[in-house]
Design a protein around this motif. Structure first.
Motif, mmCIF file in Angstrom:
data_model
loop_
_atom_site.group_PDB
_atom_site.id
_atom_site.type_symbol
_atom_site.label_atom_id
_atom_site.label_comp_id
_atom_site.label_asym_id
_atom_site.label_seq_id
_atom_site.Cartn_x
_atom_site.Cartn_y
_atom_site.Cartn_z
ATOM 1 N N TYR A 95 -5.981 10.599 0.856
ATOM 2 C CA TYR A 95 -5.091 11.500 1.443
ATOM 3 C C TYR A 95 -4.206 11.549 1.000
ATOM 4 O O TYR A 95 -3.756 11.363 -0.134
ATOM 5 N N THR A 148 -11.514 6.630 8.937
ATOM 6 C CA THR A 148 -13.229 6.896 7.462
ATOM 7 C C THR A 148 -14.039 6.257 7.966
ATOM 8 O O THR A 148 -14.927 6.564 7.095
ATOM 9 N N ILE A 149 -13.594 5.037 7.297
ATOM 10 C CA ILE A 149 -14.370 4.188 6.704
ATOM 11 C C ILE A 149 -15.366 4.165 8.250
ATOM 12 O O ILE A 149 -16.952 3.648 7.979
ATOM 13 N N PHE A 201 -1.243 4.752 6.200
ATOM 14 C CA PHE A 201 -2.511 4.847 5.389
ATOM 15 C C PHE A 201 -3.835 4.036 6.641
ATOM 16 O O PHE A 201 -4.922 5.133 5.974
ATOM 17 N N ASN A 235 -6.963 -3.149 0.093
ATOM 18 C CA ASN A 235 -6.976 -2.740 1.098
ATOM 19 C C ASN A 235 -8.752 -2.810 1.120
ATOM 20 O O ASN A 235 -9.456 -2.380 1.935
ATOM 21 N N ALA A 261 -11.182 7.331 0.935
ATOM 22 C CA ALA A 261 -9.940 7.683 1.711
ATOM 23 C C ALA A 261 -8.542 7.526 0.900
ATOM 24 O O ALA A 261 -7.899 8.008 0.990
ATOM 25 N N VAL A 262 -8.959 7.162 0.250
ATOM 26 C CA VAL A 262 -7.534 6.312 -0.806
ATOM 27 C C VAL A 262 -7.494 8.338 -1.983
ATOM 28 O O VAL A 262 -5.857 8.395 -2.139
ATOM 29 N N ALA A 288 -7.292 5.361 7.022
ATOM 30 C CA ALA A 288 -8.246 5.604 6.423
ATOM 31 C C ALA A 288 -9.555 4.654 7.241
ATOM 32 O O ALA A 288 -10.881 4.538 6.872
ATOM 33 N N LEU A 323 -13.829 3.774 1.680
ATOM 34 C CA LEU A 323 -12.304 3.888 1.153
ATOM 35 C C LEU A 323 -12.011 3.417 -0.144
ATOM 36 O O LEU A 323 -10.491 4.573 -0.412
ATOM 37 N N THR A 348 0.712 -0.779 0.604
ATOM 38 C CA THR A 348 -0.287 0.031 -0.081
ATOM 39 C C THR A 348 1.125 1.700 0.353
ATOM 40 O O THR A 348 0.686 2.442 -1.003
#
Length: 268
Positions: free
Chosen positions: A76, A91-92, A84, A40, A72-73, A88, A69, A13
């Motif tokens: 970020y 956030t999730i 990360f 992820n 978040a990606v 993340a 997700l 990642t």
């Protein structure tokens, strides 16, 4: 594209996100971000699984987790020392909680709480992005301009979801929920305790109830409580000690009164 090799999920990642950071074309960046999401997805699924059985279909929860997700990606900001998942995961979780608030209510909270939740959602993402972690209630209150007690109440108001049907499946292997219900529920004891404590708690001030909730239900530290209610950590310790002593004395007094009434009824 990067080779997975023997890299762990975290290492892969990190390398993918570094490649995203230096990508020169939108197409390349999108492909790399998709790889980060695919790498992820198992994490998102595990987080969604923790919310199973609360009245919302698991498939729906997984979809919310996957979309979070992706968000978040895209949000970020790469840094060598910034993990990360530390960005993340909150956030999730936050997106899943918001989905419950919006879709899962059987009993609607008071309008003031609903309005507070709307304002909180607006600043939660901002703070999450700035801090790289889930914001504290005191931080949300300061940014939103809401009363700290109302923020805590709005964040805690996540339990009135649609009840699962007794005819529904209790597990992936099948079996109805009613078949898993036992005769002796260990929660009976705590329910009785709540019944006894309710009149005592009703006599507390809003600040006192907030302090008890943060300390014993939200696991907040004395410093966090102090930051929220506007006192020092030492004052929190003293206030909680005095408060517990007062509640204990009132509870003993109530027990003695009940015992006296029982004896009077027996003699009569």
């Amino acid at each position: 594209m990067l080779e997975a090799g023997s890299l762990s999920r975290g290492e892969r990642t990190q390398r993918l996100l570094q490649a995203v950071h230096v990508a020169t074309s939108a197409k390349e960046r999108a492909q790399l971000e998709l790889c980060v999401v695919e790498t992820n997805m198992v994490v998102a699924a595990q987080i969604a699984a923790r919310y199973r059985g609360r009245g919302i279909a698991h498939d729906d929860l997984e979809q919310v987790a996957y979309l979070a997700l992706v968000k978040a990606v895209r949000r970020y900001e790469f840094a060598e020392d910034r993990n990360f998942l530390s960005f993340a995961v909150p956030t999730i979780r936050g997106e899943i909680r918001r989905y419950f608030r919006d879709q899962g209510w059987t009993i609607r909270p008071p309008r003031s709480v609903q309005e507070a939740q709307t304002r909180i959602r607006g600043v939660e993402d901002e703070l999450l992005h700035e801090l790289g972690r889930a914001p504290r209630p005191s931080e949300i209150a300061e940014r939103s301009g809401l009363d700290a007690g109302l923020v805590v109440e709005a964040l805690a108001a996540t339990g009135c979801f649609r009840p699962s049907s007794l005819e529904g499946s209790a597990t992936d292997e099948g079996g109805r929920v009613q078949e898993w219900l036992g005769d002796d529920d260990p929660e009976f004891g705590s329910a009785e305790a709540r019944t006894v404590l309710a009149p005592l708690l009703a006599g507390l001030t809003r600040r006192e109830r907030l302090m008890l909730e943060m300390r014993f239900f939200r696991g907040a530290t004395q410093k966090e409580i102090g930051d929220t209610v506007g006192v020092t950590q030492m004052q929190v310790s003293r206030l909680l000690s005095d408060l517990m002593g007062r509640l204990r004395a009132q509870l003993v007094s109530a027990d003695e009164r009940d015992e006296h009434e029982r004896r009077s009824t027996t003699l009569a």
